[in-house]
Design a protein around this motif. Structure first.
Motif, PDB file in Angstrom:
ATOM      1  N   THR A 433       0.839  -1.189   0.000  1.00 40.22           N
ATOM      2  CA  THR A 433       0.000   0.000   0.000  1.00 40.22           C
ATOM      3  C   THR A 433       0.880   1.248   0.000  1.00 40.22           C
ATOM      4  O   THR A 433       2.099   1.176   0.202  1.00 40.22           O
ATOM      5  CB  THR A 433      -0.921   0.018   1.223  1.00 40.22           C
ATOM      6  N   PHE A 434       0.241   2.403  -0.202  1.00 38.14           N
ATOM      7  CA  PHE A 434       0.985   3.665  -0.186  1.00 38.14           C
ATOM      8  C   PHE A 434       1.616   3.890   1.183  1.00 38.14           C
ATOM      9  O   PHE A 434       2.755   4.359   1.284  1.00 38.14           O
ATOM     10  CB  PHE A 434       0.039   4.820  -0.527  1.00 38.14           C
ATOM     11  N   GLU A 435       0.875   3.554   2.266  1.00 40.08           N
ATOM     12  CA  GLU A 435       1.401   3.755   3.612  1.00 40.08           C
ATOM     13  C   GLU A 435       2.615   2.864   3.869  1.00 40.08           C
ATOM     14  O   GLU A 435       3.586   3.299   4.498  1.00 40.08           O
ATOM     15  CB  GLU A 435       0.305   3.482   4.656  1.00 40.08           C
ATOM     16  N   GLN A 436       2.578   1.628   3.384  1.00 40.38           N
ATOM     17  CA  GLN A 436       3.725   0.738   3.574  1.00 40.38           C
ATOM     18  C   GLN A 436       4.949   1.229   2.800  1.00 40.38           C
ATOM     19  O   GLN A 436       6.072   1.172   3.304  1.00 40.38           O
ATOM     20  CB  GLN A 436       3.355  -0.683   3.133  1.00 40.38           C
ATOM     21  N   ASN A 437       4.732   1.720   1.577  1.00 40.19           N
ATOM     22  CA  ASN A 437       5.852   2.300   0.824  1.00 40.19           C
ATOM     23  C   ASN A 437       6.394   3.541   1.513  1.00 40.19           C
ATOM     24  O   ASN A 437       7.605   3.806   1.476  1.00 40.19           O
ATOM     25  CB  ASN A 437       5.401   2.656  -0.598  1.00 40.19           C
ATOM     26  N   GLU A 438       5.507   4.302   2.164  1.00 41.52           N
ATOM     27  CA  GLU A 438       5.946   5.498   2.886  1.00 41.52           C
ATOM     28  C   GLU A 438       6.817   5.100   4.077  1.00 41.52           C
ATOM     29  O   GLU A 438       7.846   5.735   4.345  1.00 41.52           O
ATOM     30  CB  GLU A 438       4.716   6.288   3.366  1.00 41.52           C
TER      31      GLU A 438
END
Length: 458
Positions: A433-438
């Motif tokens: 997800t975007f949060e995990q990549n962040e």
């Protein structure tokens, strides 16, 4: 002479031979402070500094110092932390939604920063001494500090005084929790805590994130940055055949010790190279003074294109012998115990399933809010019940699901049926997800086209 600088003198004055830090106990008649003659900074005559090196819950090892001067009657007391700085910093983010949240216990060291983003309010590092208090107590101390010089401000600058009065009113309203707000503790030393009243279960209102310190934070803590010498690109093979050694201190007794580090390739049965952990850095510390041993594994390879979720159904005691590679970015979950271990906790591990479960049990038993007189019977019994169920799983008396979720894809659990499929083991790959990549720092990372942009911007 500072308290930390006089620690060795205090140990010698206390008689030596015994442990440097003793538990703080009212029944311990042998625990007497050491007295050292030192210079009074008020009249510049000699006074007496009394040092007590002890252990108490929450603050681990501390140095209690008290100075008194018979010439001018000036005195001073101080508490300094003597515990080691953790390998990673820690950030606690709590969503305060009720009055019960205001009673959560907080350990805030002197180098920690406390923030309330809704009010743009911040208590900078090193502006307060380390305290054991509650969230309400931190707000009360901030209000008391702002009110201290208000009479002088009203006489000299009424406009500034009125703005501070308005801000003090907002802080006092926070204590009533008419609306939710966010409370953040950011500690580069990693020694601060915010209570989880539901421990060992996950607290949905509390987010704990561990991070690597920046060079500025390391300098603030007095840690010297190591300058890495430039090495040729073809020296990687030499590093794999060499064990590097550097000096450090034992995390238990703080005595000088050596840490060994080696770059290795961890292979998987049935494959030339482990596709999840191409290279790893193994670090091991042995203390000759107290016999303490510790080891850690860090990923030396790239982040995989997809995340990995590994689910093992533990049905037999032989499952405890399975090899495990747990990276720093991997979280662990045991649904039957309603337990979840976030990424960063326990660090990287190369061990067996039994070894990792025992480390989880030790981590739960060392919860600082269940130690000493501050612990409550209900909370202690709850954690003891959890540890008992975990031991039943380790001994093969109970079945459970063991789940490893690694967004970086750098974790591995042994398949004992290899090269055949393991009926109790399920490996899933998923898009992050975007949060995990962040969290992994991938959203702002650009590996293509940056040369042309840099040239056009000149």
């Amino acid at each position: 002479m500072s308290a930390l600088g006089a620690a060795e003198a205090a140990a010698a004055a206390a008689g030596g031979g015994g442990p440097l830090f003793r538990p703080l106990s009212a029944e311990d008649g042998e625990q007497r402070p050491a007295e050292i003659e030192s210079l009074c900074m008020n009249c510049f005559r000699n006074g007496v500094t009394r040092l007590l090196l002890t252990r108490i819950p929450f603050f681990k090892e501390i140095i209690v110092s008290s100075f008194a001067c018979d010439s001018c009657s000036w005195s001073n007391t101080e508490i300094q932390s003597a515990g080691r700085i953790q390998e990673q910093g820690v950030r606690y983010t709590l969503a305060v939604t009720s009055r019960q949240d205001m009673n959560r216990e907080v350990v805030k060291t002197d180098c920690a920063t406390a923030r309330i983003p809704e009010l743009d309010f911040e208590i900078p590092a090193f502006t307060q001494k380390g305290v054991l208090t509650t969230i309400e107590g931190i707000i009360d101390r901030a209000v008391a500090g702002l009110e201290q010089d208000q009479p002088v401000r009203r006489a000299t600058d009424e406009e500034v005084a009125s703005k501070i009065d308005e801000f003090i009113g907002k802080l006092k309203q926070l204590k009533e929790v008419h609306s939710s707000f966010t409370f953040i503790i950011d500690d580069p030393s990693g020694n601060s805590f915010v209570e989880n009243p539901r421990a060992p279960q996950k607290d949905d209102a509390l987010v704990v994130a561990r991070y690597r310190r920046t060079p500025q934070q390391a300098a603030m803590l007095g840690l010297e940055g190591e300058e890495l010498d430039e090495t040729p690109a073809d020296s990687a093979e030499d590093l794999r055949n060499e064990v590097l050694q550097f000096n450090t201190n034992c995390p238990e007794c703080n005595a000088p010790a050596n840490t060994n580090m080696k770059l290795v390739r961890i292979l998987c049965a049935g494959a030339d190279r482990n596709p999840h952990f191409k290279e790893a850095i193994i670090m091991a510390t042995n203390c000759d003074s107290c016999g303490h041993r510790t080891n850690e594994v860090k990923s030396g390879g790239a982040i995989e294109p997809q995340g990995t979720r590994i689910t093992l159904r533990i049905t037999d005691p032989s499952d405890m012998t399975r090899d495990i590679l747990k990276s720093e970015t991997c979280s662990v979950e045991i649904p039957e115990l309603e337990f979840e271990l976030g990424m960063g906790a326990l660090g990287g591990k190369f061990t067996t399933l039994e070894g990792l479960l025992k480390d989880i049990g030790d981590l739960v038993e060392r919860n600082p809010f269940t130690l000493g007189d501050s612990s409550t019977p209900g909370r202690t019994e709850k954690l003891q019940e959890f540890v008992g169920k975990l031991r039943q799983i380790i001994e093969g008396k109970a079945t459970a699901h063991f789940i490893m979720d690694d967004p970086a894809g750098n974790s591995y659990l042994q398949n004992v049926y290899a090269p055949e499929e393991d009926p109790e083991l399920k490996v899933e790959r998923y898009e992050r997800t975007f949060e995990q990549n962040e969290d992994l720092g991938l959203n702002d990372m650009k590996t293509e086209g940056y040369e042309s942009e840099g040239a056009s911007g000149r």
